[in-house]
Motif scaffolding. Sequence first.
Motif, PDB file in Angstrom:
ATOM      1  N   GLY A  50       3.777  -3.819  -5.337  1.00 24.56           N
ATOM      2  CA  GLY A  50       4.702  -2.740  -5.644  1.00 24.56           C
ATOM      3  C   GLY A  50       6.096  -2.852  -5.067  1.00 24.56           C
ATOM      4  O   GLY A  50       7.076  -2.488  -5.714  1.00 24.56           O
ATOM      5  N   PHE A  51       6.201  -3.390  -3.857  1.00 28.35           N
ATOM      6  CA  PHE A  51       7.480  -3.404  -3.170  1.00 28.35           C
ATOM      7  C   PHE A  51       8.582  -4.116  -3.957  1.00 28.35           C
ATOM      8  O   PHE A  51       9.741  -3.727  -3.916  1.00 28.35           O
ATOM      9  N   ARG A  52       8.210  -5.137  -4.682  1.00 31.30           N
ATOM     10  CA  ARG A  52       9.202  -5.890  -5.440  1.00 31.30           C
ATOM     11  C   ARG A  52       9.921  -5.021  -6.466  1.00 31.30           C
ATOM     12  O   ARG A  52      11.128  -5.133  -6.665  1.00 31.30           O
ATOM     13  N   ASP A  53       9.166  -4.142  -7.122  1.00 31.65           N
ATOM     14  CA  ASP A  53       9.794  -3.243  -8.096  1.00 31.65           C
ATOM     15  C   ASP A  53      10.751  -2.274  -7.399  1.00 31.65           C
ATOM     16  O   ASP A  53      11.798  -1.924  -7.928  1.00 31.65           O
ATOM     17  N   PHE A  54      10.377  -1.842  -6.190  1.00 30.08           N
ATOM     18  CA  PHE A  54      11.246  -0.945  -5.432  1.00 30.08           C
ATOM     19  C   PHE A  54      12.560  -1.634  -5.084  1.00 30.08           C
ATOM     20  O   PHE A  54      13.620  -1.022  -5.127  1.00 30.08           O
ATOM     21  N   THR A  55      12.484  -2.909  -4.717  1.00 30.81           N
ATOM     22  CA  THR A  55      13.722  -3.590  -4.335  1.00 30.81           C
ATOM     23  C   THR A  55      14.644  -3.737  -5.531  1.00 30.81           C
ATOM     24  O   THR A  55      15.857  -3.695  -5.386  1.00 30.81           O
ATOM     25  N   ARG A  56      14.094  -3.905  -6.715  1.00 29.81           N
ATOM     26  CA  ARG A  56      14.946  -3.991  -7.905  1.00 29.81           C
ATOM     27  C   ARG A  56      15.709  -2.678  -8.090  1.00 29.81           C
ATOM     28  O   ARG A  56      16.918  -2.657  -8.289  1.00 29.81           O
ATOM     29  N   ILE A  57      14.964  -1.571  -7.998  1.00 33.99           N
ATOM     30  CA  ILE A  57      15.599  -0.267  -8.146  1.00 33.99           C
ATOM     31  C   ILE A  57      16.654  -0.069  -7.056  1.00 33.99           C
ATOM     32  O   ILE A  57      17.767   0.390  -7.321  1.00 33.99           O
ATOM     33  N   ALA A  58      16.306  -0.461  -5.837  1.00 37.24           N
ATOM     34  CA  ALA A  58      17.186  -0.209  -4.700  1.00 37.24           C
ATOM     35  C   ALA A  58      18.362  -1.172  -4.647  1.00 37.24           C
ATOM     36  O   ALA A  58      19.200  -1.070  -3.759  1.00 37.24           O
ATOM     37  N   ALA A  59      18.445  -2.101  -5.591  1.00 35.58           N
ATOM     38  CA  ALA A  59      19.580  -3.019  -5.626  1.00 35.58           C
ATOM     39  C   ALA A  59      20.715  -2.482  -6.492  1.00 35.58           C
ATOM     40  O   ALA A  59      21.735  -3.127  -6.650  1.00 35.58           O
ATOM     41  N   SER A  60      20.553  -1.300  -7.060  1.00 34.96           N
ATOM     42  CA  SER A  60      21.566  -0.740  -7.951  1.00 34.96           C
ATOM     43  C   SER A  60      22.859  -0.413  -7.202  1.00 34.96           C
ATOM     44  O   SER A  60      22.890  -0.384  -5.984  1.00 34.96           O
ATOM     45  N   ASP A  61      23.890  -0.164  -7.966  1.00 38.40           N
ATOM     46  CA  ASP A  61      25.230   0.019  -7.412  1.00 38.40           C
ATOM     47  C   ASP A  61      25.331   1.187  -6.418  1.00 38.40           C
ATOM     48  O   ASP A  61      25.101   2.349  -6.779  1.00 38.40           O
ATOM     49  N   PRO A  62      25.691   0.923  -5.158  1.00 39.55           N
ATOM     50  CA  PRO A  62      25.721   1.974  -4.121  1.00 39.55           C
ATOM     51  C   PRO A  62      26.699   3.117  -4.401  1.00 39.55           C
ATOM     52  O   PRO A  62      26.378   4.280  -4.137  1.00 39.55           O
ATOM     53  N   THR A  63      27.859   2.809  -4.921  1.00 39.59           N
ATOM     54  CA  THR A  63      28.849   3.864  -5.184  1.00 39.59           C
ATOM     55  C   THR A  63      28.356   4.815  -6.258  1.00 39.59           C
ATOM     56  O   THR A  63      28.431   6.046  -6.130  1.00 39.59           O
ATOM     57  N   MET A  64      27.851   4.232  -7.342  1.00 43.91           N
ATOM     58  CA  MET A  64      27.339   5.060  -8.417  1.00 43.91           C
ATOM     59  C   MET A  64      26.241   5.992  -7.910  1.00 43.91           C
ATOM     60  O   MET A  64      26.241   7.184  -8.193  1.00 43.91           O
ATOM     61  N   TYR A  69      15.024   3.471  -2.520  1.00 49.33           N
ATOM     62  CA  TYR A  69      15.968   3.142  -1.456  1.00 49.33           C
ATOM     63  C   TYR A  69      15.323   3.377  -0.082  1.00 49.33           C
ATOM     64  O   TYR A  69      15.449   2.573   0.833  1.00 49.33           O
ATOM     65  N   THR A  70      14.641   4.491   0.053  1.00 53.55           N
ATOM     66  CA  THR A  70      14.043   4.836   1.340  1.00 53.55           C
ATOM     67  C   THR A  70      12.976   3.826   1.746  1.00 53.55           C
ATOM     68  O   THR A  70      12.950   3.346   2.878  1.00 53.55           O
ATOM     69  N   MET A  71      12.100   3.468   0.820  1.00 54.75           N
ATOM     70  CA  MET A  71      11.006   2.551   1.163  1.00 54.75           C
ATOM     71  C   MET A  71      11.544   1.175   1.525  1.00 54.75           C
ATOM     72  O   MET A  71      11.051   0.538   2.455  1.00 54.75           O
ATOM     73  N   HIS A 120       0.809  -1.212   0.000  1.00 56.77           N
ATOM     74  CA  HIS A 120       0.000   0.000   0.000  1.00 56.77           C
ATOM     75  C   HIS A 120       0.844   1.264   0.000  1.00 56.77           C
ATOM     76  O   HIS A 120       0.635   2.162  -0.822  1.00 56.77           O
ATOM     77  N   ALA A 121       1.813   1.355   0.916  1.00 50.75           N
ATOM     78  CA  ALA A 121       2.683   2.540   0.918  1.00 50.75           C
ATOM     79  C   ALA A 121       3.485   2.659  -0.391  1.00 50.75           C
ATOM     80  O   ALA A 121       3.526   3.740  -0.985  1.00 50.75           O
ATOM     81  N   PRO A 122       4.096   1.576  -0.885  1.00 49.92           N
ATOM     82  CA  PRO A 122       4.792   1.699  -2.180  1.00 49.92           C
ATOM     83  C   PRO A 122       3.885   2.196  -3.309  1.00 49.92           C
ATOM     84  O   PRO A 122       4.322   2.987  -4.147  1.00 49.92           O
ATOM     85  N   HIS A 123       2.654   1.748  -3.329  1.00 49.56           N
ATOM     86  CA  HIS A 123       1.756   2.231  -4.381  1.00 49.56           C
ATOM     87  C   HIS A 123       1.490   3.731  -4.241  1.00 49.56           C
ATOM     88  O   HIS A 123       1.512   4.463  -5.226  1.00 49.56           O
TER      89      HIS A 123
END
Lengths: 305, 305
Positions: B220-234, B196-198, A189-192
């Motif tokens: 929705g959360f699954r898509d957020f985790t994909r984005i938040a898995a990107s390279d930390p240094t970059m 990253y925040t969520m 819900h929050a992510p949406h």
Amino acid sequence: MSVIYQRVALIGLGLIASSMAHAMRRGGLVGEIVGTARSAETRDIAREVGFCDRIVDTAAEAAEGADLVVLAVPVGAMGAVAQEIGPVLKAGATVTDVGSVKRAVIDAVAPHLPAGVHFIPGHPLAGTEHSGPRSGFAELYDNRWCILVPNGAEEVATQRLCSLWQSMGANVEMMDADHHDLVLAVTSHAPHLIAYTMVGVADDLGRVTDTEVINYSAAGFRDFTRIAASDPTMWRDVFLTNKDATLEILGRFTEELFALQRAIRTGDGDHLFDYFTRTRAIRRGIIEAGQDTDAPDFGRSVKHD
Amino acid sequence: MSVIYQRVALIGLGLIASSMAHAMRRGGLVGEIVGTARSAETRDIAREVGFCDRIVDTAAEAAEGADLVVLAVPVGAMGAVAQEIGPVLKAGATVTDVGSVKRAVIDAVAPHLPAGVHFIPGHPLAGTEHSGPRSGFAELYDNRWCILVPNGAEEVATQRLCSLWQSMGANVEMMDADHHDLVLAVTSHAPHLIAYTMVGVADDLGRVTDTEVINYSAAGFRDFTRIAASDPTMWRDVFLTNKDATLEILGRFTEELFALQRAIRTGDGDHLFDYFTRTRAIRRGIIEAGQDTDAPDFGRSVKHD
């Protein structure tokens, strides 16, 4: 596989219900599927696609004589449907739903159901950004989770519904209604709401033309637009009925976001690096749990050498 | 197709550079590819995968004699690399980069380049959540956008670099550095920080166990985790170097989020419904612009009937 329910009534014929119909037929799990939807257009499309054995005009007609009644309408509409079907439900029938919020559904539906009817709320954690009777497909629930909230229902009735979901491909977990609502506030819900907000901000920015936002959305924004394309009525009802948990999570989110904004403003690179490193681990866990693919970019139109 | 550059130096050998190497080889676009990376481990892996003709130990060795030098290191490291290679660049060579921020790269790199060298910053809008020399593939840039910032460079040199990117499959757009940084703050940088925040918030919530967050992340959360898995240094460097535009967009985002939170708190369903309906249109535009697939759930392991 033997038939689990003789007659199933689907009330509401969108993505979730039509996918259930396809999955039930795939497995030969039920004797007859009767469907109905409030809009005549939806009923006509459902007749054309043909995933039900019969399409009827009212919820009461659909529910009468059914062994399993599935409420697949927006959460805000469930109370009225329950009121309509309550008087015609047959003794020993099971009523379930597929709403994204569980406490509010119980409060709205339970008072209208007669004694002798088993009420077992449910929530399949599966979906796409598409909606409507044309969007369903049999594989939607394969290897996804379905949460059931037995809420004091008889064990035999619960096990029967559980076995239907498992036969449609899902993994079933039992959960308390309030805990469900909190977990879903975090994971869905929050992510949406956040995705809706970011897409709205992009739309508002007159200085960045529509075409630019659209053309250059290869990165994170594209995933947000997919989430934010979900059904508006459904999501309105989710936020109105899971108000407390959603607002609590959004409060936490805002607090964390402010801390990261401050790190950006003050140039605190270590804080950012440590935060971003930590979030990578969660992604790894999701892939190991089999809930997503490790293919880059979700396997979107790319092939590996 | 004829060779566009005789010798290309790739400085940094992660996802972007290794995909460029695969794409240049696919098209027979260059005579020789020389690669280098700061870490010996990365150089060894690149040798093993074999996407370069030669791997050398230093940026200066790679750049010497090259017709095109591609800076593919984190934005925060570009100044030091430019300082190292400046003295050895041959007259008439082109230097470009692939960083996600353009103004900061120009400020860091341009002062170190000698006269007679063409500096044309660039930014391919493509990527996956994977990083490192094993993650590249030739199709990464197919039908994606690459933004070039000519910044006063000679037309002939710009057209040559443009033709390389087009031959690697990309569509090329020319843009001013500051405008690029604003557009990307909207479409990429702010969405990444939000994701990253969520994910961080979910990780913090002790009451919701890790397994639950992971198992029930279908939405929705699954898509957020994909984005938040990107390279930390970059990403650390992106936020530190595109600070103003990112903070401005985040300010707008927070303002809108507060308005939606208020609508939830006061039960203003019409406000929510209207907002969610509007955001759907942007998704439609992205699909029509060919920047994403209309397949449900990104075509993740589902088949249609």
